[in-house]
Design a protein around this motif. Structure first.
Motif, short mmCIF file in Angstrom:
data_model
loop_
_atom_site.label_atom_id
_atom_site.label_comp_id
_atom_site.label_asym_id
_atom_site.label_seq_id
_atom_site.Cartn_x
_atom_site.Cartn_y
_atom_site.Cartn_z
N SER A 24 0.84 -1.19 0.00
CA SER A 24 0.00 0.00 0.00
C SER A 24 0.88 1.24 0.00
CB SER A 24 -0.94 0.01 1.21
OG SER A 24 -0.20 -0.04 2.41
N GLY A 25 0.39 2.29 -0.65
CA GLY A 25 1.18 3.51 -0.71
C GLY A 25 2.40 3.42 -1.60
N ILE A 26 2.47 2.36 -2.43
CA ILE A 26 3.67 2.18 -3.26
C ILE A 26 3.55 3.00 -4.53
CG2 ILE A 26 2.78 0.16 -4.51
CD1 ILE A 26 5.61 -1.08 -4.18
N THR A 27 4.65 3.59 -4.95
CA THR A 27 4.68 4.40 -6.16
C THR A 27 5.32 3.60 -7.29
OG1 THR A 27 6.84 5.32 -5.61
CG2 THR A 27 4.91 6.49 -4.77
N PRO A 28 5.12 4.02 -8.55
CA PRO A 28 5.71 3.27 -9.67
C PRO A 28 7.23 3.17 -9.63
CG PRO A 28 3.97 4.71 -10.45
CD PRO A 28 4.18 5.06 -9.00
N ASP A 29 7.89 4.12 -8.95
CA ASP A 29 9.35 4.05 -8.85
C ASP A 29 9.81 2.74 -8.22
OD1 ASP A 29 9.96 7.58 -8.05
OD2 ASP A 29 9.46 6.54 -9.91
N TYR A 30 9.02 2.25 -7.29
CA TYR A 30 9.37 1.00 -6.62
C TYR A 30 8.80 -0.14 -7.46
CZ TYR A 30 11.18 3.60 -2.74
OH TYR A 30 11.94 4.44 -1.97
N TYR A 31 9.55 -0.46 -8.53
CA TYR A 31 9.06 -1.42 -9.51
C TYR A 31 9.33 -2.87 -9.13
CZ TYR A 31 13.99 -1.26 -10.79
OH TYR A 31 15.35 -1.30 -10.75
N ALA A 32 10.28 -3.10 -8.26
CA ALA A 32 10.67 -4.47 -7.91
C ALA A 32 10.14 -4.85 -6.54
CB ALA A 32 12.18 -4.61 -7.93
N ILE A 33 9.52 -6.01 -6.48
CA ILE A 33 9.14 -6.58 -5.18
C ILE A 33 9.84 -7.91 -5.06
CG2 ILE A 33 7.28 -7.54 -3.80
CD1 ILE A 33 5.50 -5.31 -4.68
N GLY A 34 10.63 -8.02 -4.02
CA GLY A 34 11.42 -9.22 -3.80
C GLY A 34 10.93 -10.02 -2.61
N TRP A 35 11.21 -11.30 -2.66
CA TRP A 35 10.94 -12.20 -1.54
C TRP A 35 12.28 -12.67 -0.96
CZ3 TRP A 35 6.52 -13.25 0.98
CH2 TRP A 35 5.32 -12.92 0.36
N PHE A 36 12.32 -12.69 0.34
CA PHE A 36 13.49 -13.11 1.08
C PHE A 36 13.05 -14.09 2.16
CE2 PHE A 36 16.38 -9.82 -0.53
CZ PHE A 36 15.47 -8.94 -1.09
N ARG A 37 14.02 -14.80 2.69
CA ARG A 37 13.70 -15.68 3.82
C ARG A 37 14.87 -15.71 4.77
NH1 ARG A 37 13.49 -21.53 0.65
NH2 ARG A 37 15.76 -21.74 0.27
N GLN A 38 14.55 -15.98 6.02
CA GLN A 38 15.58 -16.07 7.05
C GLN A 38 15.27 -17.23 7.97
OE1 GLN A 38 16.29 -12.41 9.19
NE2 GLN A 38 18.34 -13.08 9.78
N ALA A 39 16.16 -18.21 7.94
CA ALA A 39 16.05 -19.36 8.83
C ALA A 39 16.77 -19.04 10.13
CB ALA A 39 16.64 -20.59 8.16
N PRO A 40 16.42 -19.73 11.22
CA PRO A 40 17.08 -19.47 12.50
C PRO A 40 18.59 -19.61 12.40
CG PRO A 40 15.15 -20.84 12.82
CD PRO A 40 15.35 -20.72 11.34
N GLY A 41 19.30 -18.60 12.88
CA GLY A 41 20.75 -18.66 12.89
C GLY A 41 21.41 -18.38 11.56
N LYS A 42 20.62 -18.05 10.55
CA LYS A 42 21.18 -17.80 9.22
C LYS A 42 20.88 -16.38 8.77
CE LYS A 42 21.13 -22.57 7.57
NZ LYS A 42 20.76 -23.47 6.44
N ALA A 43 21.65 -15.94 7.80
CA ALA A 43 21.43 -14.61 7.25
C ALA A 43 20.19 -14.59 6.36
CB ALA A 43 22.65 -14.18 6.43
N ARG A 44 19.61 -13.43 6.22
CA ARG A 44 18.47 -13.28 5.33
C ARG A 44 18.95 -13.43 3.89
NH1 ARG A 44 14.27 -8.56 6.70
NH2 ARG A 44 14.56 -9.70 8.65
N GLU A 45 18.23 -14.25 3.10
CA GLU A 45 18.65 -14.50 1.73
C GLU A 45 17.54 -14.14 0.75
OE1 GLU A 45 19.16 -18.54 0.44
OE2 GLU A 45 17.57 -19.30 1.75
N GLY A 46 17.94 -13.60 -0.39
CA GLY A 46 16.99 -13.31 -1.44
C GLY A 46 16.68 -14.55 -2.24
N ILE A 47 15.40 -14.77 -2.56
CA ILE A 47 15.02 -15.95 -3.31
C ILE A 47 14.31 -15.65 -4.61
CG2 ILE A 47 14.98 -17.49 -1.31
CD1 ILE A 47 11.92 -17.16 -1.25
N SER A 48 13.67 -14.52 -4.73
CA SER A 48 12.96 -14.23 -5.97
C SER A 48 12.58 -12.76 -6.02
CB SER A 48 11.70 -15.09 -6.10
OG SER A 48 10.79 -14.81 -5.07
#
Length: 125
Positions: A24-48
């Protein structure tokens, strides 16, 4: 801009889940939406990631062929369909947006903001 994830839960190995990211409130400039995940004890990683303007997508090798991105007609809600889930997919899943991600490499958390609150996905028998 506010992002809200939903759709997480407990699923058996081999099962499926569909996550949603409502922006919500997103403007066209923000064209990319990414998904990330973070497992316990691990760094957050980009997946898509998906480009809201032309629907181009990027998938990390760990999820390619099992996860699929889509959008609704408003292009403000992004879905992550996750099939053939594995125990190693267990993590908190987050979505975030970027106004400069290039789609030439795995999404990096530092290139995305703001972030949603996350939704837990647990794959276990």
């Amino acid at each position: 801009v506010q992002l809200v994830e939903s759709g997480g839960g407990l699923v058996q190995p081999g099962g499926s889940l569909r996550l949603s990211c409502a922006a919500s409130g997103i403007t066209p400039d923000y064209y990319a939406i990414g998904w990330f995940r973070q497992a316990p004890g691990k760094a957050r990683e980009g997946i898509s990631c998906i480009d809201r303007t032309n629907r181009r997508t990027f998938y990390a090798t760990s999820v390619e062929g099992r996860f699929t991105l889509s959008m609704d007609n408003t292009r403000n809600t992004v879905y992550l369909q996750m099939n053939d889930l594995k125990p190693e997919d267990t993590a908190v899943y987050y979505c975030a947006t970027s106004d400069y991600y290039t789609f030439r490499q795995v999404p990096h958390p530092a290139d995305f903001h703001p972030w949603g609150q996350g939704t837990q996905v647990t794959v276990s028998s």
